[in-house]
Design a protein around this motif. Structure first.
Motif, PDB file in Angstrom:
ATOM      1  N   LEU A  63       0.744  -1.296   0.120  1.00 25.67           N
ATOM      2  CA  LEU A  63       0.562  -0.124   0.203  1.00 25.67           C
ATOM      3  C   LEU A  63       0.739   1.133  -0.159  1.00 25.67           C
ATOM      4  CD1 LEU A  63      -2.832  -0.998   2.718  1.00 25.67           C
ATOM      5  CD2 LEU A  63      -3.146  -0.764   0.280  1.00 25.67           C
ATOM      6  N   VAL A  64       0.264   2.265  -0.415  1.00 22.96           N
ATOM      7  CA  VAL A  64       1.455   3.600  -0.268  1.00 22.96           C
ATOM      8  C   VAL A  64       1.635   4.418   0.206  1.00 22.96           C
ATOM      9  CG1 VAL A  64       1.962   3.357  -3.562  1.00 22.96           C
ATOM     10  CG2 VAL A  64      -0.244   4.765  -2.199  1.00 22.96           C
ATOM     11  N   PRO A  65       1.894   5.011   0.700  1.00 22.40           N
ATOM     12  CA  PRO A  65       1.667   6.398   1.730  1.00 22.40           C
ATOM     13  C   PRO A  65       1.026   6.831   1.380  1.00 22.40           C
ATOM     14  CG  PRO A  65       3.730   5.675   1.289  1.00 22.40           C
ATOM     15  CD  PRO A  65       2.975   5.079   0.441  1.00 22.40           C
ATOM     16  N   ILE A  66       0.159   6.944   2.738  1.00 24.83           N
ATOM     17  CA  ILE A  66      -0.634   8.835   2.076  1.00 24.83           C
ATOM     18  C   ILE A  66      -0.105   9.857   2.953  1.00 24.83           C
ATOM     19  CG2 ILE A  66      -2.777  10.139   3.182  1.00 24.83           C
ATOM     20  CD1 ILE A  66      -3.466   6.631   3.876  1.00 24.83           C
ATOM     21  N   ALA A  67       0.010  11.262   1.737  1.00 22.55           N
ATOM     22  CA  ALA A  67       1.095  12.584   2.638  1.00 22.55           C
ATOM     23  C   ALA A  67       0.464  12.894   3.625  1.00 22.55           C
ATOM     24  CB  ALA A  67       0.744  13.316   0.704  1.00 22.55           C
ATOM     25  N   ALA A  68       0.448  12.827   3.944  1.00 28.31           N
ATOM     26  CA  ALA A  68       0.909  14.259   5.130  1.00 28.31           C
ATOM     27  C   ALA A  68      -0.397  15.204   4.628  1.00 28.31           C
ATOM     28  CB  ALA A  68       1.695  14.476   6.536  1.00 28.31           C
ATOM     29  N   GLY A  69      -1.212  15.775   6.134  1.00 31.32           N
ATOM     30  CA  GLY A  69      -2.019  16.811   5.217  1.00 31.32           C
ATOM     31  C   GLY A  69      -3.354  16.394   4.917  1.00 31.32           C
ATOM     32  N   LEU A  70      -3.414  15.182   4.197  1.00 31.88           N
ATOM     33  CA  LEU A  70      -4.738  14.435   3.276  1.00 31.88           C
ATOM     34  C   LEU A  70      -5.658  14.592   3.723  1.00 31.88           C
ATOM     35  CD1 LEU A  70      -2.778  12.846   0.312  1.00 31.88           C
ATOM     36  CD2 LEU A  70      -3.713  15.289   0.775  1.00 31.88           C
ATOM     37  N   PRO A  71      -6.931  15.246   3.390  1.00 33.49           N
ATOM     38  CA  PRO A  71      -8.236  14.802   3.972  1.00 33.49           C
ATOM     39  C   PRO A  71      -8.648  13.506   3.617  1.00 33.49           C
ATOM     40  CG  PRO A  71      -8.472  16.103   1.481  1.00 33.49           C
ATOM     41  CD  PRO A  71      -6.862  15.416   1.589  1.00 33.49           C
ATOM     42  N   THR A  72      -9.348  13.102   4.783  1.00 36.53           N
ATOM     43  CA  THR A  72      -9.996  11.592   4.570  1.00 36.53           C
ATOM     44  C   THR A  72     -11.599  11.656   4.752  1.00 36.53           C
ATOM     45  OG1 THR A  72     -10.260  11.953   7.228  1.00 36.53           O
ATOM     46  CG2 THR A  72      -7.773  10.951   6.340  1.00 36.53           C
ATOM     47  N   SER A  73     -12.522  12.644   4.709  1.00 40.42           N
ATOM     48  CA  SER A  73     -13.821  12.605   4.142  1.00 40.42           C
ATOM     49  C   SER A  73     -13.483  13.736   3.978  1.00 40.42           C
ATOM     50  CB  SER A  73     -14.205  12.411   5.720  1.00 40.42           C
ATOM     51  OG  SER A  73     -14.277  13.394   6.405  1.00 40.42           O
ATOM     52  N   GLY A  74     -15.102  14.100   2.919  1.00 39.49           N
ATOM     53  CA  GLY A  74     -15.418  15.431   2.744  1.00 39.49           C
ATOM     54  C   GLY A  74     -15.370  15.285   1.650  1.00 39.49           C
ATOM     55  N   THR A  75     -14.937  17.112   0.848  1.00 34.26           N
ATOM     56  CA  THR A  75     -14.664  18.007   0.160  1.00 34.26           C
ATOM     57  C   THR A  75     -12.821  17.562  -0.242  1.00 34.26           C
ATOM     58  OG1 THR A  75     -16.432  18.964   0.210  1.00 34.26           O
ATOM     59  CG2 THR A  75     -14.657  19.768  -1.897  1.00 34.26           C
ATOM     60  N   PRO A  76     -12.836  17.241  -1.762  1.00 37.87           N
ATOM     61  CA  PRO A  76     -11.353  16.948  -1.922  1.00 37.87           C
ATOM     62  C   PRO A  76     -10.084  18.722  -1.311  1.00 37.87           C
ATOM     63  CG  PRO A  76     -12.236  16.490  -3.955  1.00 37.87           C
ATOM     64  CD  PRO A  76     -13.427  16.671  -3.284  1.00 37.87           C
ATOM     65  N   GLY A  77      -9.398  18.306  -0.574  1.00 38.88           N
ATOM     66  CA  GLY A  77      -8.701  19.435  -0.186  1.00 38.88           C
ATOM     67  C   GLY A  77      -7.762  19.928  -1.105  1.00 38.88           C
ATOM     68  N   ALA A  87      -0.998   4.822  10.743  1.00 37.63           N
ATOM     69  CA  ALA A  87      -0.588   5.899  11.027  1.00 37.63           C
ATOM     70  C   ALA A  87       0.662   5.602  10.449  1.00 37.63           C
ATOM     71  CB  ALA A  87      -0.079   5.556  12.438  1.00 37.63           C
ATOM     72  N   ILE A  88       1.758   4.094   9.683  1.00 37.31           N
ATOM     73  CA  ILE A  88       1.987   4.026   9.678  1.00 37.31           C
ATOM     74  C   ILE A  88       2.581   5.258   8.165  1.00 37.31           C
ATOM     75  CG2 ILE A  88       3.730   1.680   8.117  1.00 37.31           C
ATOM     76  CD1 ILE A  88       3.103  -0.089  10.608  1.00 37.31           C
ATOM     77  N   ARG A  89       1.264   4.672   6.732  1.00 35.02           N
ATOM     78  CA  ARG A  89       0.660   5.327   5.859  1.00 35.02           C
ATOM     79  C   ARG A  89       1.165   6.415   5.696  1.00 35.02           C
ATOM     80  NH1 ARG A  89      -4.029   3.310   2.172  1.00 35.02           N
ATOM     81  NH2 ARG A  89      -2.813   3.972   1.219  1.00 35.02           N
ATOM     82  N   ARG A  90       0.789   6.991   6.401  1.00 38.16           N
ATOM     83  CA  ARG A  90       0.668   8.566   6.818  1.00 38.16           C
ATOM     84  C   ARG A  90       2.356   8.894   7.405  1.00 38.16           C
ATOM     85  NH1 ARG A  90      -3.748  11.322   6.430  1.00 38.16           N
ATOM     86  NH2 ARG A  90      -5.699  10.823   6.321  1.00 38.16           N
ATOM     87  N   ASN A  91       2.608   8.090   7.698  1.00 31.51           N
ATOM     88  CA  ASN A  91       4.698   8.277   8.282  1.00 31.51           C
ATOM     89  C   ASN A  91       4.743   7.866   7.092  1.00 31.51           C
ATOM     90  OD1 ASN A  91       6.029   9.404  10.623  1.00 31.51           O
ATOM     91  ND2 ASN A  91       6.749   7.743  10.326  1.00 31.51           N
ATOM     92  N   GLY A  92       4.497   7.378   6.053  1.00 33.02           N
ATOM     93  CA  GLY A  92       5.709   7.718   4.436  1.00 33.02           C
ATOM     94  C   GLY A  92       6.331   6.338   4.373  1.00 33.02           C
ATOM     95  N   GLY A  93       5.873   5.338   4.881  1.00 32.28           N
ATOM     96  CA  GLY A  93       5.711   3.608   5.381  1.00 32.28           C
ATOM     97  C   GLY A  93       4.767   2.846   3.804  1.00 32.28           C
ATOM     98  N   TYR A  94       5.537   2.279   3.083  1.00 39.34           N
ATOM     99  CA  TYR A  94       4.569   1.714   2.013  1.00 39.34           C
ATOM    100  C   TYR A  94       4.400  -0.203   3.662  1.00 39.34           C
ATOM    101  CZ  TYR A  94       6.654   4.417  -1.520  1.00 39.34           C
ATOM    102  OH  TYR A  94       6.742   5.258  -2.286  1.00 39.34           O
ATOM    103  N   VAL A  95       2.888  -0.646   3.161  1.00 37.58           N
ATOM    104  CA  VAL A  95       3.053  -1.358   4.122  1.00 37.58           C
ATOM    105  C   VAL A  95       2.853  -2.804   3.377  1.00 37.58           C
ATOM    106  CG1 VAL A  95       0.823  -1.791   5.493  1.00 37.58           C
ATOM    107  CG2 VAL A  95       1.759   0.320   6.235  1.00 37.58           C
ATOM    108  N   GLU A  96       3.257  -3.696   4.400  1.00 38.56           N
ATOM    109  CA  GLU A  96       3.165  -4.970   3.152  1.00 38.56           C
ATOM    110  C   GLU A  96       1.280  -5.807   3.794  1.00 38.56           C
ATOM    111  OE1 GLU A  96       4.913  -9.566   2.135  1.00 38.56           O
ATOM    112  OE2 GLU A  96       6.055  -7.593   3.815  1.00 38.56           O
ATOM    113  N   VAL A  97       1.008  -5.797   2.193  1.00 41.01           N
ATOM    114  CA  VAL A  97      -0.397  -6.283   2.523  1.00 41.01           C
ATOM    115  C   VAL A  97      -0.194  -8.301   2.587  1.00 41.01           C
ATOM    116  CG1 VAL A  97      -2.953  -6.783   1.223  1.00 41.01           C
ATOM    117  CG2 VAL A  97      -1.702  -4.791   1.101  1.00 41.01           C
ATOM    118  N   PHE A  98      -0.857  -8.749   3.331  1.00 42.38           N
ATOM    119  CA  PHE A  98      -0.032 -10.266   3.765  1.00 42.38           C
ATOM    120  C   PHE A  98      -0.986 -10.822   3.022  1.00 42.38           C
ATOM    121  CE2 PHE A  98       3.036  -8.657   6.342  1.00 42.38           C
ATOM    122  CZ  PHE A  98       4.399  -8.937   6.278  1.00 42.38           C
TER     123      PHE A  98
END
Length: 147
Positions: A46-60, A135-146
């Motif tokens: 899974l790709v990281p999620i850039a810090a500060g991106l919205p998680t709901s509502g109108t695109p930021g 939390a890991i993705r928001r911290n720049g981590g690429y999380v492995e899916v098992f």
């Protein structure tokens, strides 16, 4: 029950920062180490999620692609996703498969993985697994899916 989490990072500092962050969730068996060889393309990440991106509502209006190149954001029903515009480079010499409208469920990384040099492994309780992955993705981590 517990679940194993494994995430990959470009730098040791990134991995150690994520390690510290997930300790607040009661993570156990935490380990950070340098990879002896690049990870293979058969590993689903899974790709990281850039810090500060919205998680709901109108695109930021936040910008930033977790891979390191400025990009854009979009929102699809409550899940933040980063993307690189069509024909844009991901900053590592390859184009990503992420496009406008992708949700967290489809944010798998299939680009160049040679920049991922450190791995962090941990075990967390099932109840906090999704929060730890975010939390890991928001911290720049690429999380492995098992699964």
């Amino acid at each position: 029950m517990s679940k194993k989490i494994q995430a990959y990072f470009p730098t040791e500092n990134d991995a150690l920062s994520a390690n510290t962050r997930i300790q607040t969730y009661g993570a156990e068996y935490l380990e950070v180490s340098e990879l002896p060889d690049p990870i293979g393309t058969g590993t689903r990440l899974l790709v990281p999620i850039a810090a500060g991106l919205p998680t709901s509502g109108t695109p930021g209006s936040a910008t930033g692609y977790a891979g390191g190149t400025p990009g854009s954001t979009t929102n699809t029903g409550g899940a933040a996703a980063t993307y690189v515009a069509l024909n844009d480079n991901d900053g590592f010499g390859t184009s990503d498969n992420l496009r406008r409208g992708d949700s967290v469920d489809s944010d798998y990384y299939d680009g160049d993985r040679s920049h991922l040099r450190y791995v962090m492994a941990a075990t967390v309780k099932d109840q906090v697994y999704a929060d730890v992955v975010e939390a890991i993705r928001r911290n720049g981590g690429y999380v492995e899916v098992f699964d």
